[in-house]
Design a protein around this motif. Structure first.
Motif, short mmCIF file in Angstrom:
data_model
loop_
_atom_site.label_atom_id
_atom_site.label_comp_id
_atom_site.label_asym_id
_atom_site.label_seq_id
_atom_site.Cartn_x
_atom_site.Cartn_y
_atom_site.Cartn_z
N ALA A 78 0.86 -1.19 0.00
CA ALA A 78 0.00 0.00 0.00
C ALA A 78 0.90 1.24 0.00
CB ALA A 78 -0.91 0.01 1.23
N GLY A 79 0.28 2.38 -0.12
CA GLY A 79 1.05 3.62 -0.05
C GLY A 79 1.52 3.92 1.36
N GLY A 80 0.68 3.59 2.34
CA GLY A 80 1.02 3.88 3.72
C GLY A 80 0.48 2.86 4.68
N LEU A 81 1.18 2.69 5.79
CA LEU A 81 0.80 1.80 6.87
C LEU A 81 0.73 2.62 8.15
CD1 LEU A 81 0.44 -0.98 8.35
CD2 LEU A 81 2.93 -1.14 8.35
N VAL A 82 -0.34 2.46 8.91
CA VAL A 82 -0.49 3.17 10.17
C VAL A 82 0.16 2.36 11.28
CG1 VAL A 82 -2.13 4.19 11.78
CG2 VAL A 82 -2.62 4.21 9.32
N CYS A 83 1.04 3.02 12.01
CA CYS A 83 1.79 2.38 13.09
C CYS A 83 1.33 2.95 14.43
CB CYS A 83 3.29 2.66 12.91
SG CYS A 83 4.33 2.02 14.25
N PRO A 103 6.70 -3.31 2.76
CA PRO A 103 6.17 -3.19 1.40
C PRO A 103 5.24 -2.00 1.20
CG PRO A 103 4.98 -4.88 2.56
CD PRO A 103 6.07 -4.40 3.50
N VAL A 104 5.46 -0.93 1.95
CA VAL A 104 4.72 0.32 1.80
C VAL A 104 5.73 1.45 1.68
CG1 VAL A 104 2.70 -0.49 3.11
CG2 VAL A 104 4.54 0.66 4.31
N SER A 105 5.29 2.59 1.18
CA SER A 105 6.21 3.72 1.03
C SER A 105 6.37 4.51 2.31
CB SER A 105 5.69 4.65 -0.08
OG SER A 105 5.64 3.97 -1.31
N TYR A 106 5.27 4.66 3.06
CA TYR A 106 5.30 5.52 4.25
C TYR A 106 4.69 4.83 5.45
CZ TYR A 106 6.27 9.23 0.94
OH TYR A 106 6.84 10.01 -0.05
N LEU A 107 5.16 5.25 6.62
CA LEU A 107 4.52 4.91 7.89
C LEU A 107 3.89 6.18 8.42
CD1 LEU A 107 7.31 2.81 9.64
CD2 LEU A 107 5.14 1.95 8.70
N ILE A 108 2.67 6.05 8.90
CA ILE A 108 2.03 7.16 9.59
C ILE A 108 1.84 6.69 11.03
CG2 ILE A 108 0.09 8.74 9.73
CD1 ILE A 108 -0.29 8.40 6.73
#
Length: 174
Positions: A16-21, A69-74
């Motif tokens: 995905a584009g982003g993963l929420v951490c 496998p994502v571009s960003y972590l939020i």
């Protein structure tokens, strides 16, 4: 049309584009999913987090997603569930703010596909039925701004509960 997808499995394997951490206010390694993310991100993620300002409950911060496998972590700091006592309303409002802050940051960065864990339902003890309802209250009306929003649950039982809540209260969404 935006899809809100509820699934179960290993969130760290989904693209995905982003993963929420789920985060600690100092963006240091936490427990549960946070620990797994930091394990994969290693020193590069720790260094990126060291550059971020403190993150209060309900706020969000963005870093690159090293080793995932994502571009960003939020990163977002979720509230602690207090068993529905007199502070329960505050915790619910803060949990909703976590979702709002994440979505705002993702839109500002142009992230179109997002992966969410069940924020607050892990080590912070929100019951899945309550976490699901609060999450969907925010995600459903904001979904049009994204290509796909995926909530990946850790167990099939949690997935069943989120689907029950979605069907009962948000039947038009999915």
């Amino acid at each position: 049309m935006t899809v809100i997808k509820l699934t179960s499995g290993d969130i760290l394997t989904i693209r995905a584009g982003g993963l929420v951490c789920p985060a600690h206010k100092h963006l240091i390694r936490g427990r549960g999913l946070s620990d797994q993310i930091f394990e994969r991100g290693g020193a590069a993620l720790e260094a990126a987090c060291d550059l971020q300002p403190e993150c209060e409950v309900g706020q969000a911060r963005l870093t690159r997603a090293y080793g995932l496998p994502v571009s960003y972590l939020i990163h977002t700091v979720t509230p602690q569930w207090s068993s529905g006592d007199q502070w329960g309303a505050k915790a619910l409002a803060q949990l909703g703010q976590c979702y709002e802050s994440v979505l705002d940051l993702a839109q500002a960065k142009g992230i179109r596909t997002l992966l969410f864990p069940a924020l607050g339902a892990g080590t912070n003890r929100f019951p899945h039925s309550i976490a699901a309802h609060r999450a969907l209250e925010v995600l459903v009306p904001r979904a049009a701004g994204f290509e796909q929003l995926t909530v990946c649950l850790h167990t099939r039982a949690a997935l069943a509960e989120w689907r029950r809540v979605e069907k009962q209260f948000f039947a038009e969404s999915g």
